[in-house]
Design an enzyme around this catalytic site. Sequence first.
Site, PDB file in Angstrom:
ATOM      1  N   ASP A  16       0.829  -1.213   0.000  1.00  8.04           N
ATOM      2  CA  ASP A  16       0.000   0.000   0.000  1.00  8.04           C
ATOM      3  C   ASP A  16       0.865   1.265   0.000  1.00  8.04           C
ATOM      4  O   ASP A  16       1.971   1.273   0.545  1.00  8.04           O
ATOM      5  CB  ASP A  16      -0.911  -0.020   1.243  1.00  8.04           C
ATOM      6  CG  ASP A  16      -2.118   0.884   1.083  1.00  8.04           C
ATOM      7  OD1 ASP A  16      -2.346   1.403  -0.031  1.00  8.04           O
ATOM      8  OD2 ASP A  16      -2.851   1.071   2.080  1.00  8.04           O
ATOM      9  N   HIS A  33       2.429   3.332  -9.072  1.00  5.53           N
ATOM     10  CA  HIS A  33       2.252   1.895  -9.309  1.00  5.53           C
ATOM     11  C   HIS A  33       3.457   1.315 -10.063  1.00  5.53           C
ATOM     12  O   HIS A  33       3.880   0.192  -9.792  1.00  5.53           O
ATOM     13  CB  HIS A  33       0.957   1.629 -10.079  1.00  5.53           C
ATOM     14  CG  HIS A  33      -0.279   2.003  -9.312  1.00  5.53           C
ATOM     15  ND1 HIS A  33      -0.460   1.669  -7.999  1.00  5.53           N
ATOM     16  CD2 HIS A  33      -1.397   2.701  -9.674  1.00  5.53           C
ATOM     17  CE1 HIS A  33      -1.634   2.132  -7.575  1.00  5.53           C
ATOM     18  NE2 HIS A  33      -2.207   2.771  -8.573  1.00  5.53           N
ATOM     19  N   GLU A  63     -12.233  -4.846  -4.224  1.00  7.14           N
ATOM     20  CA  GLU A  63     -12.777  -3.491  -4.028  1.00  7.14           C
ATOM     21  C   GLU A  63     -12.056  -2.444  -4.890  1.00  7.14           C
ATOM     22  O   GLU A  63     -12.535  -1.319  -5.036  1.00  7.14           O
ATOM     23  CB  GLU A  63     -12.659  -3.065  -2.553  1.00  7.14           C
ATOM     24  CG  GLU A  63     -13.649  -3.765  -1.624  1.00  7.14           C
ATOM     25  CD  GLU A  63     -13.332  -5.235  -1.399  1.00  7.14           C
ATOM     26  OE1 GLU A  63     -12.126  -5.586  -1.336  1.00  7.14           O
ATOM     27  OE2 GLU A  63     -14.265  -6.045  -1.307  1.00  7.14           O
ATOM     28  N   TRP A  65     -11.886  -2.129  -7.935  1.00  7.95           N
ATOM     29  CA  TRP A  65     -12.639  -1.721  -9.135  1.00  7.95           C
ATOM     30  C   TRP A  65     -13.301  -0.371  -8.931  1.00  7.95           C
ATOM     31  O   TRP A  65     -13.739   0.268  -9.885  1.00  7.95           O
ATOM     32  CB  TRP A  65     -13.724  -2.756  -9.465  1.00  7.95           C
ATOM     33  CG  TRP A  65     -13.181  -4.110  -9.810  1.00  7.95           C
ATOM     34  CD1 TRP A  65     -13.201  -5.213  -9.026  1.00  7.95           C
ATOM     35  CD2 TRP A  65     -12.534  -4.505 -11.030  1.00  7.95           C
ATOM     36  NE1 TRP A  65     -12.615  -6.275  -9.677  1.00  7.95           N
ATOM     37  CE2 TRP A  65     -12.205  -5.870 -10.911  1.00  7.95           C
ATOM     38  CE3 TRP A  65     -12.212  -3.837 -12.223  1.00  7.95           C
ATOM     39  CZ2 TRP A  65     -11.553  -6.585 -11.925  1.00  7.95           C
ATOM     40  CZ3 TRP A  65     -11.576  -4.554 -13.230  1.00  7.95           C
ATOM     41  CH2 TRP A  65     -11.258  -5.895 -13.077  1.00  7.95           C
ATOM     42  N   LEU A 127      11.174 -20.509  -4.115  1.00  7.47           N
ATOM     43  CA  LEU A 127      10.132 -19.638  -3.561  1.00  7.47           C
ATOM     44  C   LEU A 127       8.850 -19.697  -4.407  1.00  7.47           C
ATOM     45  O   LEU A 127       8.924 -19.672  -5.638  1.00  7.47           O
ATOM     46  CB  LEU A 127      10.674 -18.193  -3.544  1.00  7.47           C
ATOM     47  CG  LEU A 127       9.705 -17.073  -3.213  1.00  7.47           C
ATOM     48  CD1 LEU A 127       9.322 -17.110  -1.735  1.00  7.47           C
ATOM     49  CD2 LEU A 127      10.336 -15.716  -3.554  1.00  7.47           C
ATOM     50  N   ARG A 184       2.014  -4.800   6.214  1.00  7.97           N
ATOM     51  CA  ARG A 184       1.296  -3.759   5.465  1.00  7.97           C
ATOM     52  C   ARG A 184       2.123  -2.485   5.500  1.00  7.97           C
ATOM     53  O   ARG A 184       2.560  -2.034   6.563  1.00  7.97           O
ATOM     54  CB  ARG A 184      -0.091  -3.486   6.034  1.00  7.97           C
ATOM     55  CG  ARG A 184      -0.831  -2.454   5.158  1.00  7.97           C
ATOM     56  CD  ARG A 184      -2.296  -2.360   5.429  1.00  7.97           C
ATOM     57  NE  ARG A 184      -2.922  -1.490   4.422  1.00  7.97           N
ATOM     58  CZ  ARG A 184      -4.173  -1.555   4.029  1.00  7.97           C
ATOM     59  NH1 ARG A 184      -4.966  -2.450   4.543  1.00  7.97           N
ATOM     60  NH2 ARG A 184      -4.647  -0.718   3.116  1.00  7.97           N
TER      61      ARG A 184
HETATM   62  C1  IPE Z   1      -5.368  -2.846  -0.187  1.00 12.00           C
HETATM   63  O1  IPE Z   1      -5.038  -1.525  -0.385  1.00 12.00           O
HETATM   64  C2  IPE Z   1      -5.417  -3.589  -1.493  1.00 12.00           C
HETATM   65  C3  IPE Z   1      -4.120  -3.850  -2.128  1.00 12.00           C
HETATM   66  C4  IPE Z   1      -2.952  -3.564  -1.631  1.00 12.00           C
HETATM   67  C5  IPE Z   1      -4.193  -4.494  -3.410  1.00 12.00           C
HETATM   68  P1  IPE Z   1      -6.164  -0.402  -0.564  1.00 12.00           P
HETATM   69  O2  IPE Z   1      -5.437   0.884  -0.738  1.00 12.00           O
HETATM   70  O3  IPE Z   1      -7.103  -0.786  -1.619  1.00 12.00           O
HETATM   71  O4  IPE Z   1      -6.907  -0.471   0.847  1.00 12.00           O
HETATM   72  P2  IPE Z   1      -7.827   0.601   1.591  1.00 12.00           P
HETATM   73  O5  IPE Z   1      -8.862   1.044   0.601  1.00 12.00           O
HETATM   74  O6  IPE Z   1      -6.954   1.724   2.016  1.00 12.00           O
HETATM   75  O7  IPE Z   1      -8.395  -0.141   2.755  1.00 12.00           O
HETATM   76  C1  IPE Z   2      -1.461   0.162  -3.391  1.00 11.46           C
HETATM   77  O1  IPE Z   2      -1.257   1.526  -3.430  1.00 11.46           O
HETATM   78  C2  IPE Z   2      -1.681  -0.431  -4.748  1.00 11.46           C
HETATM   79  C3  IPE Z   2      -3.034  -0.961  -4.966  1.00 11.46           C
HETATM   80  C4  IPE Z   2      -4.011  -0.974  -4.118  1.00 11.46           C
HETATM   81  C5  IPE Z   2      -3.292  -1.516  -6.285  1.00 11.46           C
HETATM   82  P1  IPE Z   2      -2.481   2.545  -3.439  1.00 11.46           P
HETATM   83  O2  IPE Z   2      -2.833   2.835  -4.853  1.00 11.46           O
HETATM   84  O3  IPE Z   2      -3.593   2.063  -2.597  1.00 11.46           O
HETATM   85  O4  IPE Z   2      -1.804   3.817  -2.778  1.00 11.46           O
HETATM   86  P2  IPE Z   2      -2.475   4.862  -1.811  1.00 11.46           P
HETATM   87  O5  IPE Z   2      -3.091   4.107  -0.664  1.00 11.46           O
HETATM   88  O6  IPE Z   2      -3.497   5.608  -2.604  1.00 11.46           O
HETATM   89  O7  IPE Z   2      -1.338   5.732  -1.360  1.00 11.46           O
HETATM   90 MG    MG Z   3      -4.106   2.319  -0.656  1.00  8.27          MG
END
Ligand code: IPE
Ligand code: IPE
Ligand code: MG
Length: 245
Positions: A16, A33, A63, A65, A127, A184
């Site tokens: 994240d 990304h 979620e 999407w 792995l 996380r």
């Molecule tokens: C969790 O991150 C999903 C992935 C890392 C793929 P999100 O950024 O989607 O989670 P929330 O919305 O902050 O809970």
């Molecule tokens: C995690 O980073 C990647 C995915 C959920 C695909 P985020 O895109 O959620 O990054 P933040 O949370 O907006 O910083």
């Molecule tokens: Mg995020």
Amino acid sequence: MVKAGRVPEHVAIIMDGNGRWARQRGLPRLAGHRAGVEAVKRTVEAAGKAGIRYLTLFAFSTENWKRPAREVKGLMKLLVHYAANELETLRSNNIRVRVIGDIYSLPEEVQEAVKKCERATKDNTGLTVILALNYGGKWDIVHACKKLCEKVARAEIRPEDVDEELLSKELATVGIPDPDLVIRTSGEKRISNFLLWQCAYSELWYTDVLWPDFGSKEMAQALMEFGRRHRRYGGLEKTRGRTYS
Ligand code: IPE
Ligand code: IPE
Ligand code: MG
């Protein structure tokens, strides 16, 4: 160094903070990304070196999407590129790739790219990298329940036969031990519908570091901390001097 025998067999990561990493630099979210993919490569390497057997990476949730179509499209494109560009490296490093999630709802080219990776690496013995794509813990449990219901309807099992073991066998993670450690990044302290069933007794480790900045240093910190944890599984502390498995 982490003491031998205390390395987690399975580490699962909620990657994240890509968006925030990009925003801090005045860049579009997709740049975050892209940088996240580089962190994936570093982490796969670090996990292999540390002797971890299974590494699950939460790449796209059921979620996600909800995000703008442009971002979702960009993420899918990155997945296809990663699967295609990394295949040779994964293969030569004896890494096995497995995908968990509702992949049949993903664009066809993503399905093809990840399935190709799975096929090409299926006999590797090092792995195992598990990519959680269009994955949700709730989806996994509901899907497993449906499979069990079908078996009941076909009279292959009776409702009273259903237990934790039977349900586990219908989950996307069948054959994979539950995560010992869940990491996380980005300072968020929630599970966000990750491996709900499988994380029942996982150790949780959080860092403020954003995913694109994650690397071998953070992995070593997490493993060090894991080595200090006492896992009790609802029981009592073992006699001093004895090691935990
Ligand atoms: C969790 O991150 C999903 C992935 C890392 C793929 P999100 O950024 O989607 O989670 P929330 O919305 O902050 O809970
Ligand atoms: C995690 O980073 C990647 C995915 C959920 C695909 P985020 O895109 O959620 O990054 P933040 O949370 O907006 O910083
Ligand atoms: Mg995020």
